[in-house]
Design a protein around this motif. Structure first.
Motif, PDB file in Angstrom:
ATOM      1  N   LYS A   1       0.831  -1.206   0.000  1.00  0.00           N
ATOM      2  CA  LYS A   1       0.000   0.000   0.000  1.00  0.00           C
ATOM      3  C   LYS A   1       0.863   1.253   0.000  1.00  0.00           C
ATOM      4  N   GLU A   2       1.931   1.230   0.773  1.00  0.00           N
ATOM      5  CA  GLU A   2       2.829   2.381   0.849  1.00  0.00           C
ATOM      6  C   GLU A   2       3.498   2.647  -0.504  1.00  0.00           C
ATOM      7  N   VAL A   3       3.928   1.597  -1.164  1.00  0.00           N
ATOM      8  CA  VAL A   3       4.568   1.740  -2.477  1.00  0.00           C
ATOM      9  C   VAL A   3       3.567   2.277  -3.495  1.00  0.00           C
ATOM     10  N   ILE A   4       2.367   1.755  -3.494  1.00  0.00           N
ATOM     11  CA  ILE A   4       1.330   2.218  -4.426  1.00  0.00           C
ATOM     12  C   ILE A   4       1.013   3.685  -4.167  1.00  0.00           C
ATOM     13  N   ARG A   5       0.893   4.077  -2.912  1.00  0.00           N
ATOM     14  CA  ARG A   5       0.611   5.463  -2.555  1.00  0.00           C
ATOM     15  C   ARG A   5       1.722   6.384  -3.070  1.00  0.00           C
ATOM     16  N   GLU A   6       2.987   5.971  -2.924  1.00  0.00           N
ATOM     17  CA  GLU A   6       4.110   6.772  -3.397  1.00  0.00           C
ATOM     18  C   GLU A   6       4.070   6.932  -4.916  1.00  0.00           C
ATOM     19  N   VAL A   7       3.750   5.870  -5.620  1.00  0.00           N
ATOM     20  CA  VAL A   7       3.684   5.925  -7.083  1.00  0.00           C
ATOM     21  C   VAL A   7       2.567   6.858  -7.526  1.00  0.00           C
ATOM     22  N   LEU A   8       1.421   6.770  -6.877  1.00  0.00           N
ATOM     23  CA  LEU A   8       0.301   7.638  -7.238  1.00  0.00           C
ATOM     24  C   LEU A   8       0.616   9.101  -6.954  1.00  0.00           C
ATOM     25  N   GLU A   9       1.314   9.380  -5.874  1.00  0.00           N
ATOM     26  CA  GLU A   9       1.704  10.745  -5.559  1.00  0.00           C
ATOM     27  C   GLU A   9       2.670  11.284  -6.604  1.00  0.00           C
ATOM     28  N   GLU A  10       3.598  10.444  -7.061  1.00  0.00           N
ATOM     29  CA  GLU A  10       4.539  10.862  -8.099  1.00  0.00           C
ATOM     30  C   GLU A  10       3.800  11.186  -9.386  1.00  0.00           C
ATOM     31  N   GLU A  11       2.784  10.399  -9.718  1.00  0.00           N
ATOM     32  CA  GLU A  11       2.019  10.632 -10.944  1.00  0.00           C
ATOM     33  C   GLU A  11       1.317  11.977 -10.902  1.00  0.00           C
ATOM     34  N   THR A  12       0.735  12.346  -9.768  1.00  0.00           N
ATOM     35  CA  THR A  12       0.044  13.627  -9.703  1.00  0.00           C
ATOM     36  C   THR A  12       1.024  14.791  -9.748  1.00  0.00           C
ATOM     37  N   ILE A  13       2.219  14.592  -9.227  1.00  0.00           N
ATOM     38  CA  ILE A  13       3.232  15.639  -9.270  1.00  0.00           C
ATOM     39  C   ILE A  13       3.732  15.825 -10.698  1.00  0.00           C
ATOM     40  N   ASN A  14       3.840  14.742 -11.468  1.00  0.00           N
ATOM     41  CA  ASN A  14       4.399  14.797 -12.811  1.00  0.00           C
ATOM     42  C   ASN A  14       3.395  15.208 -13.876  1.00  0.00           C
ATOM     43  N   GLU A  15       2.160  15.530 -13.507  1.00  0.00           N
ATOM     44  CA  GLU A  15       1.184  15.933 -14.507  1.00  0.00           C
ATOM     45  C   GLU A  15       1.593  17.268 -15.105  1.00  0.00           C
ATOM     46  N   ILE A  16       1.387  17.380 -16.410  1.00  0.00           N
ATOM     47  CA  ILE A  16       1.811  18.564 -17.135  1.00  0.00           C
ATOM     48  C   ILE A  16       0.613  19.181 -17.820  1.00  0.00           C
ATOM     49  N   ASN A  17       0.513  20.490 -17.762  1.00  0.00           N
ATOM     50  CA  ASN A  17      -0.503  21.199 -18.521  1.00  0.00           C
ATOM     51  C   ASN A  17       0.176  21.725 -19.779  1.00  0.00           C
ATOM     52  N   PHE A  18      -0.015  21.022 -20.899  1.00  0.00           N
ATOM     53  CA  PHE A  18       0.688  21.359 -22.132  1.00  0.00           C
ATOM     54  C   PHE A  18       0.273  22.715 -22.684  1.00  0.00           C
TER      55      PHE A  18
END
Length: 88
Positions: free
Chosen positions: A9-26
């Motif tokens: 669960k901790e690993v999944i949470r970290e991955v999901l947090e990274e995904e939201t940080i890496n979102e780009i508004n082109f």
């Protein structure tokens, strides 16, 4: 190393947090004015040309090839673009 449920669960949470940080508004990315001007002309001419699927693919091939992208970079960018399009 045994993977426990809490560790997973901790690993999944970290991955999901990274995904939201890496979102780009082109739309907010500032392009050089010369590139932006020719890009606008290019997009308008493609819209007005009524191209079939193969011709659009040929245009994308030439643009990607001219950009010097590797297949790995292309796939990574496609995933980012898909995510951005889903969020719009």
């Amino acid at each position: 190393m045994k993977l426990t449920k809490s560790k997973l669960k901790e690993v999944i949470r970290e991955v999901l947090e990274e995904e939201t940080i890496n979102e780009i508004n082109f739309d907010k990315i500032k392009l050089p004015s010369v590139v932006n001007r020719f890009l606008d002309k290019f997009v308008q001419s493609m819209k007005g040309a009524n191209l079939n699927r193969m011709k659009r693919a040929a245009i994308l091939y030439k643009v990607i090839d001219a950009a010097g992208m590797t297949p790995q970079q292309l796939m990574a960018d496609i995933q980012k673009i898909k995510t951005a399009m889903k969020n719009d």
